[in-house]
Design a protein around this motif. Structure first.
Motif, PDB file in Angstrom:
ATOM      1  N   MET A 344       0.829  -1.212   0.000  1.00  0.00           N
ATOM      2  CA  MET A 344       0.000   0.000   0.000  1.00  0.00           C
ATOM      3  C   MET A 344       0.864   1.262   0.000  1.00  0.00           C
ATOM      4  O   MET A 344       0.523   2.257  -0.653  1.00  0.00           O
ATOM      5  CB  MET A 344      -0.918   0.009   1.224  1.00  0.00           C
ATOM      6  N   LEU A 345       1.966   1.227   0.728  1.00  0.00           N
ATOM      7  CA  LEU A 345       2.852   2.389   0.784  1.00  0.00           C
ATOM      8  C   LEU A 345       3.498   2.670  -0.569  1.00  0.00           C
ATOM      9  O   LEU A 345       3.791   3.818  -0.904  1.00  0.00           O
ATOM     10  CB  LEU A 345       3.934   2.171   1.848  1.00  0.00           C
ATOM     11  N   ASN A 353      -1.718   6.598   3.204  1.00  0.00           N
ATOM     12  CA  ASN A 353      -1.552   7.386   4.437  1.00  0.00           C
ATOM     13  C   ASN A 353      -1.872   6.571   5.686  1.00  0.00           C
ATOM     14  O   ASN A 353      -1.143   6.609   6.680  1.00  0.00           O
ATOM     15  CB  ASN A 353      -2.458   8.618   4.375  1.00  0.00           C
ATOM     16  N   SER A 354      -2.968   5.826   5.626  1.00  0.00           N
ATOM     17  CA  SER A 354      -3.356   5.038   6.800  1.00  0.00           C
ATOM     18  C   SER A 354      -2.472   3.812   6.970  1.00  0.00           C
ATOM     19  O   SER A 354      -2.269   3.345   8.089  1.00  0.00           O
ATOM     20  CB  SER A 354      -4.824   4.623   6.690  1.00  0.00           C
ATOM     21  N   ALA A 355      -1.954   3.286   5.861  1.00  0.00           N
ATOM     22  CA  ALA A 355      -1.026   2.149   5.958  1.00  0.00           C
ATOM     23  C   ALA A 355       0.229   2.557   6.728  1.00  0.00           C
ATOM     24  O   ALA A 355       0.781   1.772   7.506  1.00  0.00           O
ATOM     25  CB  ALA A 355      -0.660   1.661   4.551  1.00  0.00           C
ATOM     26  N   LYS A 397      -8.598  14.438   1.298  1.00  0.00           N
ATOM     27  CA  LYS A 397      -8.783  13.554   2.450  1.00  0.00           C
ATOM     28  C   LYS A 397      -7.399  13.078   2.866  1.00  0.00           C
ATOM     29  O   LYS A 397      -6.544  12.853   2.047  1.00  0.00           O
ATOM     30  CB  LYS A 397      -9.634  12.343   2.058  1.00  0.00           C
ATOM     31  N   GLY A 398      -7.214  12.878   4.115  1.00  0.00           N
ATOM     32  CA  GLY A 398      -5.939  12.331   4.557  1.00  0.00           C
ATOM     33  C   GLY A 398      -5.242  13.236   5.547  1.00  0.00           C
ATOM     34  O   GLY A 398      -5.679  14.354   5.830  1.00  0.00           O
ATOM     35  N   PRO A 399      -4.110  12.764   6.075  1.00  0.00           N
ATOM     36  CA  PRO A 399      -3.399  13.495   7.132  1.00  0.00           C
ATOM     37  C   PRO A 399      -2.675  14.715   6.596  1.00  0.00           C
ATOM     38  O   PRO A 399      -2.412  14.844   5.405  1.00  0.00           O
ATOM     39  CB  PRO A 399      -2.416  12.446   7.660  1.00  0.00           C
ATOM     40  N   SER A 400      -2.328  15.591   7.515  1.00  0.00           N
ATOM     41  CA  SER A 400      -1.552  16.781   7.158  1.00  0.00           C
ATOM     42  C   SER A 400      -0.098  16.387   6.922  1.00  0.00           C
ATOM     43  O   SER A 400       0.322  15.261   7.206  1.00  0.00           O
ATOM     44  CB  SER A 400      -1.634  17.802   8.284  1.00  0.00           C
ATOM     45  N   GLU A 401       0.668  17.333   6.410  1.00  0.00           N
ATOM     46  CA  GLU A 401       2.101  17.107   6.181  1.00  0.00           C
ATOM     47  C   GLU A 401       2.792  16.741   7.489  1.00  0.00           C
ATOM     48  O   GLU A 401       3.640  15.834   7.533  1.00  0.00           O
ATOM     49  CB  GLU A 401       2.699  18.391   5.597  1.00  0.00           C
ATOM     50  N   GLU A 402       2.407  17.416   8.569  1.00  0.00           N
ATOM     51  CA  GLU A 402       3.035  17.153   9.872  1.00  0.00           C
ATOM     52  C   GLU A 402       2.722  15.750  10.382  1.00  0.00           C
ATOM     53  O   GLU A 402       3.606  15.077  10.945  1.00  0.00           O
ATOM     54  CB  GLU A 402       2.571  18.190  10.895  1.00  0.00           C
ATOM     55  N   ALA A 408       6.296   8.801   9.673  1.00  0.00           N
ATOM     56  CA  ALA A 408       7.477   8.308   8.949  1.00  0.00           C
ATOM     57  C   ALA A 408       8.701   8.257   9.860  1.00  0.00           C
ATOM     58  O   ALA A 408       9.407   7.239   9.913  1.00  0.00           O
ATOM     59  CB  ALA A 408       7.751   9.187   7.729  1.00  0.00           C
ATOM     60  N   ILE A 409       8.941   9.333  10.605  1.00  0.00           N
ATOM     61  CA  ILE A 409      10.116   9.343  11.491  1.00  0.00           C
ATOM     62  C   ILE A 409       9.912   8.393  12.660  1.00  0.00           C
ATOM     63  O   ILE A 409      10.870   7.800  13.175  1.00  0.00           O
ATOM     64  CB  ILE A 409      10.431  10.776  11.989  1.00  0.00           C
TER      65      ILE A 409
END
Length: 564
Positions: A344-345, A353-355, A397-402, A408-409
């Motif tokens: 998915m990534l 995003n959710s994955a 739809k989906g998460p913000s950049e932050e 990821a980190i």
């Protein structure tokens, strides 16, 4: 009939009737609005009457007459205790009469149909009870709840569906909040009589190919949601009464996506939120595999509607909640959940995003060690680092950049913490590739979030000074609130970035630390600031289930800071 039915009613075209296909001789199932179908059966026996209507419709004069009658009709008096008792007595009589007629004439539906119509009528009349929650305790005292729950298993599913509709309205949270005493009495009685188990038993037999029974399923889930919202602590018991098993069965049923599947995903997410007992039950029922199978649909295909997108997000949230339990992480690993998230990534679909969020949950903490190692084995480093290096363009739809950068980190920090030997060497090697490009990205994120946190700290300090000048004191609750504000603006991401920085600097690769110091000097940064961030991070570690392991991790972090 309501106004619309009166205006369109055509006596020469009787409503259709339908027999239940459950093998019970003579039983009649009602599939339109309960009363309409029951009345249709009765009306079909009436003789046709002559009318002055053209093409079977009512005349204009009759239409106006009907509307005037409706407008002039006086408002019904509010239900009082006496009227309620009278209504419940009428209800009990009609329940008994219907039972009596069905037992007496089991194979002759025409004999008991009139009693069924009357029973349905009184159930509709009882909706007025939902307007007076103050009187709910009288419904309980007069055994009204037991009688209603008894109707959920009525042979005629339309009677059970009508009853569910009534219960859904009576348990509406806004209604319950109008009277604490009445609400408590009703909910206690429903729970004492195992309302969830009874609803599930009824759900098992409803045919969602029939619209009214589809509505019955939706309203049943509404009753459950209302109860869980009013009394969250009953969630584990509700799940054990067959609810979770039915939800999983309905979610994986090979049926077109609809509102009920969405609702099931919502109820499942509610059950799993902060309740380890339910997370454990999900694992025992092979729920992890069910969630992964349903999410696999969105590996290469985006949801076809906003509602389907919402369901996908609910299922991802269910998976994240489930992974808070260590035993479920093993099931996730064995069910090839990592492979699915990795695929998915790599795909530029909405599921990516959710994955990433699921991967963060699966790898975090010491319990995520096996998943960290496996992720590297399936070449996950080739997937996570491109996402770390460049934040994808945000969809509507989906998460913000932050949020994306935090997840990821966090995955990388978990791998740095948990991986050993060859796996760790492969991970560290990534930071020296392409002239230390990943180290440059770390430093970029460090300064980005350091600026955010420092701006927040400045604002908080002004607020503290204002409080002190006015004679107030900064108590622990206020300190906690200030700390949460700092986390919201990016402190947690900054802590993870700086933690990774210190870890890789102490890994024995001189060029990494040299690059970090070089960039710090160029941009006016300082090693002291990094040390302070990680010290604060270590000081706030306390969420571990074992105090000993939390203390050990704190000491490990402080030792790393001293070496940096």
């Amino acid at each position: 009939m309501d106004v619309g039915e009166l205006l369109t009613y055509q006596p020469d075209k009787p409503l259709k009737r339908k027999r239940e296909e459950n093998g019970q001789a003579g039983d009649i199932s009602v599939g339109s609005k309960s009363r309409d179908r029951l009345i249709g059966i009765r009306d079909s026996r009436q003789s046709e009457t002559s009318t002055e209507h053209s093409a079977g419709g009512v005349s204009e004069s009759e239409r106006e007459k009907i509307l005037k009658m409706v407008e002039d009709e006086p408002e019904a008096d509010a239900l009082d205790e006496t009227a309620l008792k009278r209504l419940l007595l009428s209800f009990e009589k009609k329940v008994f009469r219907n039972q009596e007629m069905r037992i007496k004439f089991p194979d002759q539906p025409e004999k008991f149909m009139e009693s069924e119509i009357n029973l349905n009528d009184v159930i509709q009349e009882m909706h007025v009870i939902a307007t007076v929650p103050d009187l709910y305790h009288h419904v309980v005292e007069l055994n009204g709840v037991q009688s209603l729950l008894g109707l959920l298993t009525h042979d005629n599913t339309d009677i059970s569906v009508a009853t569910v509709d009534l219960l859904q309205e009576m348990t509406d949270v806004d209604t319950l909040n109008e009277s604490e005493e009445g609400a408590t009495a009703l909910i206690d009685s429903l729970l004492d009589n195992q309302v969830v188990a009874t609803l599930v038993q009824n759900l098992e037999r409803l045919d969602e190919g029939v619209k009214e029974e589809t509505d019955g399923v939706h309203n049943s889930l509404g009753v459950v949601e209302n109860i869980l919202e009013f009394r969250p602590e009953v969630s584990p018991e509700a799940a054990k009464q067959g609810l979770m098993q039915w939800l999983l069965k309905r979610i994986k049923a090979k049926m077109p996506f609809d509102a009920n599947k969405l609702y099931c995903s919502e109820i499942l997410a509610i059950l799993l939120q902060n309740v380890d007992e339910n997370r454990e039950l999900l694992g025992e029922l092979d729920g992890i595999d069910t969630l992964l199978q349903q999410l696999a649909t969105f590996k290469r295909h985006d949801p076809s509607s906003n509602e389907e997108y919402e369901m996908m997000e609910n299922l991802f949230n269910c998976l994240c909640s489930a992974l808070m339990l260590t035993s479920n992480r093993d099931k996730f690993l064995q069910g090839e959940g990592l492979q699915l998230m990795n695929l998915m990534l790599r795909e530029k679909k909405l599921s990516r995003n959710s994955a990433l969020k699921v991967l963060d949950h699966a790898t975090s903490g010491p319990e995520g060690t096996d998943n960290c190692m496996k992720f590297i084995e399936i070449l996950g480093l080739r997937t996570i680092f491109p996402l770390f290096m460049k934040t994808p363009k945000r969809y509507k739809k989906g998460p913000s950049e932050e949020e994306h950068e935090e997840h990821a980190i966090s995955v990388i920090a978990s791998m740095v913490r948990n991986c050993t030997s060859a796996h760790r060497q492969r991970l560290l090697g990534k930071f020296t590739e392409n002239d230390h490009a990943k180290v440059d990205r770390l430093m970029e994120l460090h300064f980005k979030y350091l600026d955010k946190v420092q701006a927040c700290d400045t604002q908080i300090e002004k607020e503290k000074q204002k409080i002190r000048r006015s004679g107030g004191e900064i108590d622990d609750d206020m300190d906690d609130e200030f700390y949460l504000r700092r986390l919201d603006v990016g402190l947690f991401t900054l802590q993870l970035v700086d933690y990774v920085m210190i870890e890789i600097c102490n890994a024995g690769i001189p060029s990494i630390k040299q690059r970090i110091i070089q960039i710090l000097n160029l941009r006016g940064g300082s090693i002291t600031a990094i040390r302070n961030v990680v010290r604060e991070y270590a000081g706030n570690i306390g969420d571990a289930k074992s105090k000993d392991s939390a203390d050990a991790e704190k000491q490990r972090l402080l030792a790393l800071v001293d070496k940096f």
